[in-house]
Design an enzyme around this catalytic site. Structure first.
Site, PDB file in Angstrom:
ATOM      1  N   HIS A 131      -9.488   2.010  -1.500  1.00  0.00           N
ATOM      2  CA  HIS A 131      -8.053   1.842  -1.284  1.00  0.00           C
ATOM      3  C   HIS A 131      -7.437   1.279  -2.570  1.00  0.00           C
ATOM      4  CE1 HIS A 131      -4.222   0.977   0.270  1.00  0.00           C
ATOM      5  NE2 HIS A 131      -4.535   0.530   1.477  1.00  0.00           N
ATOM      6  N   GLU A 182      -2.618   5.509  13.243  1.00  0.00           N
ATOM      7  CA  GLU A 182      -2.226   6.683  12.470  1.00  0.00           C
ATOM      8  C   GLU A 182      -2.491   7.966  13.262  1.00  0.00           C
ATOM      9  OE1 GLU A 182      -3.939   6.927   8.543  1.00  0.00           O
ATOM     10  OE2 GLU A 182      -2.531   8.504   7.957  1.00  0.00           O
ATOM     11  N   LYS A 234      -9.886   7.807   0.827  1.00  0.00           N
ATOM     12  CA  LYS A 234     -10.252   6.419   0.533  1.00  0.00           C
ATOM     13  C   LYS A 234     -11.748   6.192   0.746  1.00  0.00           C
ATOM     14  CE  LYS A 234      -5.845   4.029   1.404  1.00  0.00           C
ATOM     15  NZ  LYS A 234      -4.941   5.078   1.899  1.00  0.00           N
ATOM     16  N   HIS A 285      -3.372   7.933   5.539  1.00  0.00           N
ATOM     17  CA  HIS A 285      -3.478   6.591   4.961  1.00  0.00           C
ATOM     18  C   HIS A 285      -4.927   6.136   5.170  1.00  0.00           C
ATOM     19  CE1 HIS A 285      -2.058   3.037   3.102  1.00  0.00           C
ATOM     20  NE2 HIS A 285      -2.342   2.279   4.135  1.00  0.00           N
ATOM     21  N   PHE A 298       1.351  -2.834   4.562  1.00  0.00           N
ATOM     22  CA  PHE A 298       1.582  -4.165   5.121  1.00  0.00           C
ATOM     23  C   PHE A 298       3.065  -4.458   4.961  1.00  0.00           C
ATOM     24  CE2 PHE A 298      -2.783  -6.486   4.637  1.00  0.00           C
ATOM     25  CZ  PHE A 298      -3.249  -5.793   5.717  1.00  0.00           C
ATOM     26  N   CYS A 331       0.807  -1.217   0.000  1.00  0.00           N
ATOM     27  CA  CYS A 331       0.000   0.000   0.000  1.00  0.00           C
ATOM     28  C   CYS A 331       0.843   1.271   0.000  1.00  0.00           C
ATOM     29  CB  CYS A 331      -0.930  -0.001   1.198  1.00  0.00           C
ATOM     30  SG  CYS A 331      -1.775  -1.572   1.348  1.00  0.00           S
TER      31      CYS A 331
END
Lengths: 87, 402
Positions: free
Chosen positions: B331, B305, B326, B294, B390, B162
């Site tokens: 995403h 976050e 998003k 994010h 990830f 990502c």
């Protein structure tokens, strides 16, 4: 034939790298050293073993219809799902 | 070191087939997430996504090209054309020899893998099209952009899940800043909305079945999107000399690795990336007015976050705006940072902050100004764009108003 309970415990034990005899019903997954990844892997293995769908979203474990607070609640939940989905 | 500016931007995603359409959708808080229209959708337990609709690849590309372009490459070329046209650059001679293309993607030609596995496993075919490999490879999009626009300098693909696009753009930025290249085409693309792509994500059990609601107490997971974002990063004097329109200046970046867990995010890793980008750009934290989060809408990301932002900014965390687009476009995995950089450009250039839509209930663990549901007008001088992948790989970019 092996009971649902024994099969679920065998899956959990394998995930925890323990003998099934070392898993007791009152333990939590945390007690067994199973983290969030281990949990989704166990659920996957259970779904495959019983050919069922387990309603579980890792984002809201407490809101899922599936209670993961102890081995006992997981076994009870799976017994119910097996009964329902194979009825 | 050279200063680096953005002189071109292009995109295609669920809320727009161009930058202007995407800006309009972000201003309106339009949601591009809906029922997936893909083969075997009925066998998926997750049936929503931010799918690009109304994109007729057949009208864009000829038959020969279609045989070579996976959907992620199609998206990339479509967005690259808009970006390069806007920049007004023509890559010839020395400029062509030294300029390159660095793009991000997590999965590359996922639909091509999917279709051909179907053919050999499900349909039992023993033969696949000769271009399967060049079509699915992760660098296909970067290579086709270089071929189409004569970019002969450093070109490659970055794949960090990502954070792919942010890592790619950080690389491109660094190349221009160091004087390696006068201009770089950069950004990223993703197209995983096929049966296998969604099925794989289902397995993790972090997907929402109904909506992406970042930072909202009742959020229940992420929603996949697809599309591309492509930019032209250019050395500032080069751009000024030719009178190019400058969209924003890229001033800093940082990359960190959590070195802890393959899926769970770390506050320290994220905070170090945010603080590092500010340090790299010579930015005083108080100057930052907007962060494109994010903001995946998962329980784990959003609270981590927000804690990282609070750590990196201290008191100022309460004065800045942070939103997750998003909620609108989904995403885009490896392409997400590229599309999200647009929200930063819009904030700096137009003074419009894209909202976090679908926001229903405050979460005390996400107690920042997340610009809920409606866009806001505000003057912003510096904006950051976060990406936390990830694997614990983080990349944050910093942009400044020109």
């Amino acid at each position: 034939m092996t009971s649902v309970k024994d099969r679920v415990i065998a899956i959990i034990a394998e995930q925890a790298v323990l003998e099934p005899g070392d898993v007791s019903m009152d333990q939590t997954l945390e007690d067994l050293g199973i983290d969030s990844l281990g949990l989704v892997e166990s659920i996957f293995a259970i779904e495959e073993a019983f050919d069922i769908q387990v309603p579980f979203n890792a984002n809201e474990p407490q809101e899922s219809d599936f209670d993961i607070s102890s081995v006992a609640t997981i076994v009870a939940g799976i017994e119910k799902l097996v009964a329902e989905q194979h009825a | 070191m050279k200063r680096v500016v953005i002189t071109g931007a292009g995109t295609i995603n669920a809320i727009g087939h161009s930058v202007s359409e995407t800006f309009a959708s972000m201003r309106e808080g339009r949601c591009g997430i809906g029922q997936l229209e893909i083969q075997d959708v009925e066998r998926l337990s997750i049936q929503i996504g931010g799918q690009v609709k109304g994109f007729e690849a057949e009208g864009e590309f000829n038959r020969q090209q279609m045989a070579l372009y996976d959907r992620f490459t199609q998206f990339t070329l479509f967005a690259a054309r808009e970006a390069i046209q806007q920049s007004g650059l023509e890559f010839i001679g020395e400029l062509a020899a030294r300029s390159g293309v660095v793009l991000g993607t997590a999965g590359g030609g996922v639909s091509t893998w999917d279709e051909n596995y179907r053919a050999v496993y499900e349909a039992g075919k023993n033969r696949v099209h000769p271009f399967v490999v060049p079509k699915l490879m992760n660098n296909a999009a970067a290579s086709h952009v270089s071929i189409e626009y004569n970019l002969k300098g450093p070109s490659f693909t970055v794949s960090t899940a990502c954070a792919s696009s942010n890592h790619a753009m950080a690389q491109a930025f660094q190349m221009v800043r160091l004087g390696m290249a006068p201009a770089m085409v950069t950004g990223g693309s993703e197209s995983m909305l096929c049966f296998g792509g969604v099925k794989a994500w289902e397995g993790l059990r972090v997907m929402s079945k109904d909506a992406c609601r970042p930072f909202s107490m009742n959020r229940n997971g992420m929603v996949q999107g697809e599309g591309a974002g492509v930019f032209v990063f250019e050395e500032m004097e080069h751009a000024k000399k030719r009178g190019a329109e400058i969209l924003a200046e890229v001033v800093g970046f940082a990359m960190t690795s959590d070195a802890s867990d393959i899926v769970m995010p770390s506050k320290q890793g994220a905070a170090r990336a945010i603080a590092g980008a500010m340090k790299d750009g010579g930015i005083n934290p108080e100057e930052v007015g907007y962060i494109n989060a994010h903001g995946t809408g998962t329980a784990a990301n959003d609270k981590t976050e927000c804690a990282a932002v609070a750590d990196a900014f201290g008191q100022h965390a309460d004065n800045l705006m942070i939103s997750s687009t998003k909620s609108m476009h989904g995403h885009l995995i490896g392409g997400t940072g590229a599309v999200e950089l647009l929200a930063c450009i819009m904030a700096l250039r137009d003074g419009v902050i894209a909202p976090t839509i679908g926001y229903e209930e405050p979460d005390p663990e996400c107690a920042l100004d997340v610009v809920p549901n409606e866009a806001r007008e505000a003057k912003v001088n510096v904006a950051l764009s976060n990406a936390f992948a990830f694997g614990g790989l983080n990349a944050v970019l910093a942009l400044r108003k020109v």
